[in-house]
Design an enzyme around this catalytic site. Structure first.
Site, mmCIF file in Angstrom:
data_model
loop_
_atom_site.group_PDB
_atom_site.id
_atom_site.type_symbol
_atom_site.label_atom_id
_atom_site.label_comp_id
_atom_site.label_asym_id
_atom_site.label_seq_id
_atom_site.Cartn_x
_atom_site.Cartn_y
_atom_site.Cartn_z
ATOM 1 N N GLY A 1 2.868 2.016 -2.345
ATOM 2 C CA GLY A 1 4.161 1.433 -2.703
ATOM 3 C C GLY A 1 4.951 2.191 -3.742
ATOM 4 O O GLY A 1 6.021 1.738 -4.154
ATOM 5 N N GLY A 2 4.438 3.342 -4.197
ATOM 6 C CA GLY A 2 5.191 4.175 -5.129
ATOM 7 C C GLY A 2 5.504 3.473 -6.434
ATOM 8 O O GLY A 2 4.623 2.908 -7.092
ATOM 9 N N LYS B 1 4.675 0.266 4.434
ATOM 10 C CA LYS B 1 6.029 0.736 4.731
ATOM 11 C C LYS B 1 6.063 2.256 4.680
ATOM 12 O O LYS B 1 5.789 2.862 3.663
ATOM 13 C CB LYS B 1 7.035 0.168 3.725
ATOM 14 C CG LYS B 1 8.447 0.693 3.933
ATOM 15 C CD LYS B 1 9.376 0.286 2.800
ATOM 16 C CE LYS B 1 10.710 0.995 2.924
ATOM 17 N NZ LYS B 1 10.621 2.453 2.669
ATOM 18 N N ASP C 1 -7.490 4.409 -3.785
ATOM 19 C CA ASP C 1 -7.472 5.254 -2.591
ATOM 20 C C ASP C 1 -7.498 4.367 -1.359
ATOM 21 O O ASP C 1 -8.504 3.707 -1.080
ATOM 22 C CB ASP C 1 -8.688 6.186 -2.606
ATOM 23 C CG ASP C 1 -8.697 7.177 -1.457
ATOM 24 O OD1 ASP C 1 -7.903 7.001 -0.510
ATOM 25 O OD2 ASP C 1 -9.506 8.118 -1.498
ATOM 26 N N MET C 2 -6.411 4.341 -0.600
ATOM 27 C CA MET C 2 -6.311 3.461 0.570
ATOM 28 C C MET C 2 -7.302 3.843 1.665
ATOM 29 O O MET C 2 -7.573 3.043 2.565
ATOM 30 C CB MET C 2 -4.888 3.477 1.127
ATOM 31 C CG MET C 2 -4.430 4.801 1.675
ATOM 32 S SD MET C 2 -2.688 4.739 2.200
ATOM 33 C CE MET C 2 -2.423 6.480 2.612
ATOM 34 N N HIS D 1 2.974 6.647 9.615
ATOM 35 C CA HIS D 1 3.522 7.815 10.319
ATOM 36 C C HIS D 1 3.189 9.130 9.611
ATOM 37 O O HIS D 1 3.379 10.205 10.185
ATOM 38 C CB HIS D 1 5.027 7.664 10.551
ATOM 39 C CG HIS D 1 5.877 7.823 9.325
ATOM 40 N ND1 HIS D 1 7.243 7.971 9.395
ATOM 41 C CD2 HIS D 1 5.579 7.839 7.993
ATOM 42 C CE1 HIS D 1 7.737 8.088 8.182
ATOM 43 N NE2 HIS D 1 6.751 8.007 7.323
ATOM 44 N N VAL E 1 0.838 -1.199 0.000
ATOM 45 C CA VAL E 1 0.000 0.000 0.000
ATOM 46 C C VAL E 1 0.872 1.249 0.000
ATOM 47 O O VAL E 1 1.824 1.352 0.772
ATOM 48 C CB VAL E 1 -0.940 0.002 1.222
ATOM 49 C CG1 VAL E 1 -1.698 1.322 1.313
ATOM 50 C CG2 VAL E 1 -1.912 -1.162 1.138
#
Length: 365
Positions: A209-210, A265, A251-252, A269, A207
């Protein structure tokens, strides 16, 4: 303090306090000296030289004028003191006077652009004007009565994400993506340390993940795992995969594609607890059809001031303020992770320190 009546102990305390204050006031000089070294490519030149290099040799390789050799020496003196270069002596032959030469250290090897573990884009991004200029508005931000407003928004009038996505081909967006990709290369260390976490998985969704840097490393280590990189449509629009690597836009905050495991990852944050909870609940839904085999894998910072040494704690707390001021996000302590995980409906978790200052958190339904 009344200096006329101070004793020796108070004088010493005052002197140490002054040193402590000045050191933190001028910490920015070390950061900017490091940025200068990165931009000049000093580590690359020393690496290409194959051995410690003298100041005149380094100045020549960098195309600096002779008048700058003294300047270069003073920059290197500070950076050597800070552990980025190692000073030694070399001799041109029998009877010749020895000359000072500079070699690489483990930290400066992270600036060598030909190395797969190069973190130069991180230095460039963290010390970019867009990251630093906002701090001039910190007092104004503190006095504003708007809990949701970040320092970045207060200073620029737009969120960092709006600033980043104004132009999909912008230099700033490319810089940010390169920084995230550089950090992803360090993920190889996590795979070595926590290989068991990914063993037995049939599918995985990365998610946010670019460009898929982390996902490709996972697929390289576990070629049987069907991997999906899930990010905003404009991020993955021109990326192509293959049989076991798929790029999906979405869209997460609305939903996450189903898989045996979901990887987050450097994601949570960036967000406050309310939005992080929404992401985690969507991740739980994504693995809900996988039974007890499913899990969410979080890679993020876990602050532990009781166990971490002073330098590590300071780094984590620095990151926390970066997340706060740029995104209204946060770095979390163990008790904060626990509350977030249980509030999202998960039953258990396990935190494992990895990669120096990060942690891998396995979360189970």
């Amino acid at each position: 303090m009344d200096f006329s009546s101070s004793n020796g102990s108070e004088d010493t305390e005052l002197s140490q306090a002054q040193i402590h204050l000045y050191k933190h006031v001028y910490n920015f000089v070390s950061s900017m000296a490091l940025k200068s070294a990165m931009e000049l490519g000093i580590a690359d030149v020393i690496h290409s030289h194959g051995k410690p290099i003298t100041l005149p040799e380094l100045a020549t390789a960098l195309n600096l004028r002779p008048s700058k050799i003294g300047v270069l020496h003073r920059f290197l003196r500070l950076l050597t003191h800070n552990g980025f270069f190692a000073k030694t002596t070399v001799s041109r032959g029998e009877g010749a006077e020895e000359e000072t030469a500079y070699g690489l250290t483990p930290p400066s090897k992270l600036l060598v652009k030909s190395n797969s573990t190069c973190l130069a884009p991180i230095v460039k991004g963290a010390l970019h004007p867009s990251s630093l200029d906002m701090w001039r508005s910190s007092k104004k931000w503190f006095l504003e009565d708007n809990e949701e407003l970040t320092l970045f928004e207060s200073a620029t009038g737009e969120s960092f994400w709006e600033f980043l996505n104004k132009e999909t081909e912008s230099d700033t967006l490319s810089m940010f993506q390169e920084a995230m990709a550089a950090d992803s290369h360090m993920f190889k260390l996590a795979l070595k340390e926590c290989k068991h976490v990914f063993e037995g998985l049939g599918s995985l969704v990365d998610v946010a993940g670019g460009r898929g840097g982390v996902t490709k490393l996972i697929r390289e280590a576990f070629p049987h795992v069907k991997c999906t990189v899930f990010d905003q449509p404009q991020v993955v629009a021109n990326l192509t995969g293959d049989e076991n690597l798929n790029f999906v836009g979405g869209d997460m905050f609305k939903s996450v594609p189903p898989a045996d495991a979901v990887l987050l990852k450097w994601v949570l944050h960036d967000w406050n607890d309310e939005l992080s909870l929404k992401i985690l609940k969507n991740c739980k839904e994504a693995i809900s059809g996988r039974g007890k085999e499913g899990k969410v894998i979080i890679i993020d910072i876990s602050i532990d001031e009781t166990s971490d040494d002073r330098e590590l704690t300071e780094l984590k707390l620095d990151y926390d303020l970066v997340m706060l001021t740029m995104f209204n996000g946060k770095e979390r302590e163990k008790k904060e992770w626990e509350k977030l995980i249980y509030d999202a409906g998960f039953s258990s978790y396990k935190i494992t320190p990895i990669c120096g200052f990060k942690s891998l958190i396995e979360v189970f339904p």
